[in-house]
Design a protein around this motif. Structure first.
Motif, mmCIF file in Angstrom:
data_model
loop_
_atom_site.group_PDB
_atom_site.id
_atom_site.type_symbol
_atom_site.label_atom_id
_atom_site.label_comp_id
_atom_site.label_asym_id
_atom_site.label_seq_id
_atom_site.Cartn_x
_atom_site.Cartn_y
_atom_site.Cartn_z
ATOM 1 N N LYS A 2 0.807 -1.226 0.000
ATOM 2 C CA LYS A 2 0.000 0.000 0.000
ATOM 3 C C LYS A 2 0.839 1.274 0.000
ATOM 4 O O LYS A 2 0.471 2.253 -0.627
ATOM 5 C CB LYS A 2 -0.908 0.030 1.237
ATOM 6 N N ALA A 3 1.932 1.233 0.721
ATOM 7 C CA ALA A 3 2.767 2.433 0.849
ATOM 8 C C ALA A 3 3.249 2.935 -0.505
ATOM 9 O O ALA A 3 3.340 4.142 -0.728
ATOM 10 C CB ALA A 3 3.959 2.150 1.757
ATOM 11 N N PHE A 4 3.541 2.024 -1.422
ATOM 12 C CA PHE A 4 4.044 2.425 -2.739
ATOM 13 C C PHE A 4 3.001 3.204 -3.530
ATOM 14 O O PHE A 4 3.337 4.031 -4.371
ATOM 15 C CB PHE A 4 4.501 1.212 -3.546
ATOM 16 N N LYS A 5 1.744 2.940 -3.274
ATOM 17 C CA LYS A 5 0.663 3.624 -3.987
ATOM 18 C C LYS A 5 0.505 5.064 -3.527
ATOM 19 O O LYS A 5 -0.168 5.845 -4.175
ATOM 20 C CB LYS A 5 -0.644 2.858 -3.814
ATOM 21 N N LYS A 6 1.139 5.414 -2.409
ATOM 22 C CA LYS A 6 1.033 6.768 -1.862
ATOM 23 C C LYS A 6 2.043 7.735 -2.473
ATOM 24 O O LYS A 6 1.985 8.927 -2.225
ATOM 25 C CB LYS A 6 1.214 6.737 -0.347
ATOM 26 N N SER A 7 2.962 7.222 -3.269
ATOM 27 C CA SER A 7 4.009 8.072 -3.836
ATOM 28 C C SER A 7 3.464 8.949 -4.958
ATOM 29 O O SER A 7 2.745 8.485 -5.835
ATOM 30 C CB SER A 7 5.154 7.224 -4.383
ATOM 31 N N ALA A 8 3.865 10.191 -4.933
ATOM 32 C CA ALA A 8 3.518 11.122 -6.011
ATOM 33 C C ALA A 8 4.252 10.744 -7.298
ATOM 34 O O ALA A 8 3.883 11.195 -8.376
ATOM 35 C CB ALA A 8 3.887 12.545 -5.600
ATOM 36 N N TYR A 9 5.270 9.897 -7.185
ATOM 37 C CA TYR A 9 6.091 9.516 -8.332
ATOM 38 C C TYR A 9 5.712 8.150 -8.907
ATOM 39 O O TYR A 9 6.409 7.621 -9.760
ATOM 40 C CB TYR A 9 7.570 9.512 -7.933
ATOM 41 N N ARG A 10 4.626 7.568 -8.452
ATOM 42 C CA ARG A 10 4.236 6.222 -8.898
ATOM 43 C C ARG A 10 3.914 6.165 -10.383
ATOM 44 O O ARG A 10 3.925 5.104 -10.981
ATOM 45 C CB ARG A 10 3.081 5.683 -8.066
ATOM 46 N N GLU A 11 3.652 7.321 -11.013
ATOM 47 C CA GLU A 11 3.332 7.359 -12.446
ATOM 48 C C GLU A 11 4.535 7.006 -13.330
ATOM 49 O O GLU A 11 4.381 6.605 -14.468
ATOM 50 C CB GLU A 11 2.816 8.739 -12.839
ATOM 51 N N TYR A 12 5.732 7.157 -12.790
ATOM 52 C CA TYR A 12 6.924 6.839 -13.565
ATOM 53 C C TYR A 12 7.114 5.326 -13.611
ATOM 54 O O TYR A 12 7.021 4.656 -12.580
ATOM 55 C CB TYR A 12 8.170 7.482 -12.950
ATOM 56 N N GLU A 13 7.432 4.811 -14.785
ATOM 57 C CA GLU A 13 7.649 3.373 -14.936
ATOM 58 C C GLU A 13 8.801 2.884 -14.060
ATOM 59 O O GLU A 13 8.775 1.755 -13.569
ATOM 60 C CB GLU A 13 7.908 3.023 -16.396
ATOM 61 N N VAL A 14 9.793 3.729 -13.841
ATOM 62 C CA VAL A 14 10.941 3.351 -13.024
ATOM 63 C C VAL A 14 10.522 3.039 -11.592
ATOM 64 O O VAL A 14 11.209 2.307 -10.886
ATOM 65 C CB VAL A 14 12.037 4.442 -13.064
ATOM 66 N N SER A 15 9.384 3.521 -11.152
ATOM 67 C CA SER A 15 8.942 3.271 -9.780
ATOM 68 C C SER A 15 8.757 1.775 -9.515
ATOM 69 O O SER A 15 9.014 1.314 -8.405
ATOM 70 C CB SER A 15 7.663 4.042 -9.455
ATOM 71 N N ALA A 16 8.351 1.009 -10.508
ATOM 72 C CA ALA A 16 8.193 -0.438 -10.323
ATOM 73 C C ALA A 16 9.533 -1.087 -9.981
ATOM 74 O O ALA A 16 9.621 -1.953 -9.100
ATOM 75 C CB ALA A 16 7.590 -1.075 -11.568
ATOM 76 N N GLU A 17 10.579 -0.647 -10.664
ATOM 77 C CA GLU A 17 11.910 -1.195 -10.372
ATOM 78 C C GLU A 17 12.419 -0.689 -9.019
ATOM 79 O O GLU A 17 13.051 -1.435 -8.272
ATOM 80 C CB GLU A 17 12.896 -0.855 -11.491
ATOM 81 N N PHE A 18 12.139 0.568 -8.695
ATOM 82 C CA PHE A 18 12.492 1.078 -7.370
ATOM 83 C C PHE A 18 11.803 0.238 -6.294
ATOM 84 O O PHE A 18 12.412 -0.095 -5.281
ATOM 85 C CB PHE A 18 12.089 2.543 -7.219
ATOM 86 N N ASN A 19 10.532 -0.099 -6.498
ATOM 87 C CA ASN A 19 9.794 -0.904 -5.524
ATOM 88 C C ASN A 19 10.467 -2.259 -5.309
ATOM 89 O O ASN A 19 10.574 -2.720 -4.175
ATOM 90 C CB ASN A 19 8.342 -1.103 -5.963
ATOM 91 N N GLU A 20 10.900 -2.878 -6.391
ATOM 92 C CA GLU A 20 11.591 -4.172 -6.284
ATOM 93 C C GLU A 20 12.879 -4.041 -5.474
ATOM 94 O O GLU A 20 13.193 -4.904 -4.646
ATOM 95 C CB GLU A 20 11.902 -4.727 -7.671
ATOM 96 N N ILE A 21 13.621 -2.966 -5.720
ATOM 97 C CA ILE A 21 14.867 -2.733 -4.982
ATOM 98 C C ILE A 21 14.560 -2.553 -3.502
ATOM 99 O O ILE A 21 15.213 -3.151 -2.638
ATOM 100 C CB ILE A 21 15.630 -1.509 -5.553
ATOM 101 N N ILE A 22 13.565 -1.750 -3.202
ATOM 102 C CA ILE A 22 13.181 -1.494 -1.809
ATOM 103 C C ILE A 22 12.807 -2.808 -1.121
ATOM 104 O O ILE A 22 13.311 -3.115 -0.038
ATOM 105 C CB ILE A 22 12.015 -0.486 -1.736
ATOM 106 N N LEU A 23 11.939 -3.574 -1.745
ATOM 107 C CA LEU A 23 11.483 -4.826 -1.139
ATOM 108 C C LEU A 23 12.624 -5.808 -0.922
ATOM 109 O O LEU A 23 12.672 -6.500 0.099
ATOM 110 C CB LEU A 23 10.384 -5.462 -1.989
ATOM 111 N N SER A 24 13.570 -5.852 -1.851
ATOM 112 C CA SER A 24 14.696 -6.778 -1.688
ATOM 113 C C SER A 24 15.587 -6.382 -0.515
ATOM 114 O O SER A 24 16.208 -7.230 0.109
ATOM 115 C CB SER A 24 15.510 -6.879 -2.973
ATOM 116 N N HIS A 25 15.628 -5.094 -0.190
ATOM 117 C CA HIS A 25 16.481 -4.627 0.904
ATOM 118 C C HIS A 25 15.772 -4.634 2.253
ATOM 119 O O HIS A 25 16.443 -4.695 3.288
ATOM 120 C CB HIS A 25 17.029 -3.231 0.600
ATOM 121 N N THR A 26 14.461 -4.578 2.276
ATOM 122 C CA THR A 26 13.740 -4.537 3.556
ATOM 123 C C THR A 26 13.693 -5.902 4.230
ATOM 124 O O THR A 26 13.474 -5.978 5.435
ATOM 125 C CB THR A 26 12.303 -4.006 3.384
#
Length: 119
Positions: A2-26
């Motif tokens: 849910k937290a990822f959907k709150k980003s003002a930058y979610r419209e950028y395609e790169v956000s999907a890859e950022f999300n993967e990076i975040i999840l792999s590190h958490t």
């Protein structure tokens, strides 16, 4: 998450890859998913990409490949950020442009999620 959907930058395609990076590190943090996410974001805010905590962005060659893959998104992201701040963002460490943009966009993306989720 849910937290990822709150980003003002979610419209950028790169956000999907950022999300993967975040999840792999958490995964290395203790607690619930939300607690892990908060701890990761707080560490990133304290240390930044410059610390080497984001393995995908340690080496200039990795940043360059990521930048080339997401060039339009990263440049647009930076332009939007500069427009919202009302001033240019300086590359104060004199990094290669591609490393600077990877770090800048990733850190801002994470901070935006943190701000919208935990503050």
């Amino acid at each position: 998450m849910k937290a990822f959907k709150k980003s003002a930058y979610r419209e950028y395609e790169v956000s999907a890859e950022f999300n993967e990076i975040i999840l792999s590190h958490t995964e290395s943090y203790n607690g619930t998913k939300k607690e892990q996410l908060k701890s990761f974001f707080e560490d990133l805010q304290h240390s930044g990409c410059i610390s080497g905590m984001i393995s995908e962005f340690i080496y200039h060659n990795d940043c360059k490949a990521f930048y080339i893959k997401h060039l339009e998104d990263l440049e647009a992201f930076k332009n939007d950020l500069e427009e919202s701040l009302g001033e240019p963002i300086a590359n104060r460490y004199k990094l290669p442009h591609y490393t600077f943009l990877c770090w800048l966009c990733f850190e801002e993306y994470c901070y935006d999620i943190y701000r919208n989720t935990f503050e």
